[in-house]
Design an enzyme around this catalytic site. Structure first.
Site, PDB file in Angstrom:
ATOM      1  N   ARG A  37      -2.422  -6.552  -7.546  1.00 61.55           N
ATOM      2  CA  ARG A  37      -1.347  -7.529  -7.406  1.00 61.55           C
ATOM      3  C   ARG A  37      -1.420  -8.643  -8.437  1.00 61.55           C
ATOM      4  O   ARG A  37      -0.424  -9.271  -8.729  1.00 61.55           O
ATOM      5  CB  ARG A  37      -1.382  -8.145  -6.008  1.00 61.55           C
ATOM      6  CG  ARG A  37      -1.139  -7.174  -4.892  1.00 61.55           C
ATOM      7  CD  ARG A  37      -1.334  -7.861  -3.562  1.00 61.55           C
ATOM      8  NE  ARG A  37      -2.622  -8.528  -3.548  1.00 61.55           N
ATOM      9  CZ  ARG A  37      -3.583  -8.331  -2.655  1.00 61.55           C
ATOM     10  NH1 ARG A  37      -3.384  -7.507  -1.674  1.00 61.55           N
ATOM     11  NH2 ARG A  37      -4.724  -8.961  -2.722  1.00 61.55           N
TER      12      ARG A  37
ATOM     13  N   SER B  34      -3.304  -7.469   3.156  1.00 64.27           N
ATOM     14  CA  SER B  34      -3.687  -7.196   4.548  1.00 64.27           C
ATOM     15  C   SER B  34      -4.196  -8.467   5.225  1.00 64.27           C
ATOM     16  O   SER B  34      -3.917  -8.696   6.402  1.00 64.27           O
ATOM     17  CB  SER B  34      -4.767  -6.113   4.596  1.00 64.27           C
ATOM     18  OG  SER B  34      -4.235  -4.879   4.201  1.00 64.27           O
TER      19      SER B  34
ATOM     20  N   LYS C  70     -16.108  -7.448   4.231  1.00 64.31           N
ATOM     21  CA  LYS C  70     -14.962  -7.906   5.018  1.00 64.31           C
ATOM     22  C   LYS C  70     -15.210  -7.630   6.499  1.00 64.31           C
ATOM     23  O   LYS C  70     -15.816  -6.633   6.849  1.00 64.31           O
ATOM     24  CB  LYS C  70     -13.683  -7.161   4.601  1.00 64.31           C
ATOM     25  CG  LYS C  70     -13.226  -7.410   3.187  1.00 64.31           C
ATOM     26  CD  LYS C  70     -11.955  -6.627   2.903  1.00 64.31           C
ATOM     27  CE  LYS C  70     -11.455  -6.838   1.500  1.00 64.31           C
ATOM     28  NZ  LYS C  70     -10.231  -6.058   1.234  1.00 64.31           N
TER      29      LYS C  70
ATOM     30  N   HIS D  80       0.836  -1.201   0.000  1.00 67.25           N
ATOM     31  CA  HIS D  80       0.000   0.000   0.000  1.00 67.25           C
ATOM     32  C   HIS D  80       0.873   1.255   0.000  1.00 67.25           C
ATOM     33  O   HIS D  80       0.634   2.202  -0.748  1.00 67.25           O
ATOM     34  CB  HIS D  80      -0.895   0.058   1.243  1.00 67.25           C
ATOM     35  CG  HIS D  80      -1.963  -0.967   1.305  1.00 67.25           C
ATOM     36  ND1 HIS D  80      -2.175  -1.710   2.440  1.00 67.25           N
ATOM     37  CD2 HIS D  80      -2.900  -1.365   0.413  1.00 67.25           C
ATOM     38  CE1 HIS D  80      -3.195  -2.531   2.238  1.00 67.25           C
ATOM     39  NE2 HIS D  80      -3.647  -2.344   1.010  1.00 67.25           N
TER      40      HIS D  80
END
Length: 160
Positions: free
Chosen positions: A95, A132, A42, A18
């Site tokens: 990614r 994360s 989430k 990040h």
């Protein structure tokens, strides 16, 4: 006319990937809003206020905060925030092809809704494998996450 962009994310917690995207995006825009957003899909480890604080500390420690605003947004559309602050661009770190597949429909809808473009940035390959959720898992099992997160985040997670 100022070039203003928004880097949205849950940042739960912020990783070195990040930070790489944030630093490089800050070099491309006059003003960069790093926006901690609530993702209802989430379950968060950290409350939004803690994520904002850790981002601010990490950006300050990295010395890349002169044109960066850290904020949070939990109600309404992301493009509403972008429009409110005069941003015409969203910057998303990706990614893998999985991220591209997930982000592309949102980018198209955001452009349709508010004329806000999305730019995809690849992280430094040294951090491309870090997420994360991986950091949360390693941390929850007592592992050392310091290679993957900024020092303020590593210190916070060690204390927790």
């Amino acid at each position: 006319m100022q070039r203003i962009a928004v880097v949205p994310g849950s940042f739960d917690p912020v990783t070195l990937g990040h930070m790489d995207v944030i630093k490089r995006a800050a070099g491309l825009f006059d003003e960069l809003h790093v926006l901690v957003v609530h993702n209802p899909g989430k379950s968060a480890l950290l409350p939004i206020t803690e994520r904002v604080s850790l981002l601010e500390k990490s950006i300050e420690e990295a010395g890349s905060g002169d044109n960066i605003v850290v904020a949070s947004w939990s109600v309404g559309l992301l493009v509403d925030y972008a429009t409110d602050v005069g941003a015409s661009v969203l910057v998303k770190g990706i990614r893998s092809q999985v991220d591209v597949a997930y982000e592309t429909p949102m980018a198209i809808v955001n452009r349709h809704l508010a004329g806000v473009e999305t730019i995809f940035m690849l992280p430094d390959p040294a951090h491309a494998h870090v997420s994360s959720s991986l950091v949360r898992q390693v941390s929850s099992l007592g592992g050392d996450v310091s290679p993957f997160v900024p020092p303020p985040v590593a210190e916070f997670l060690q204390r927790s």
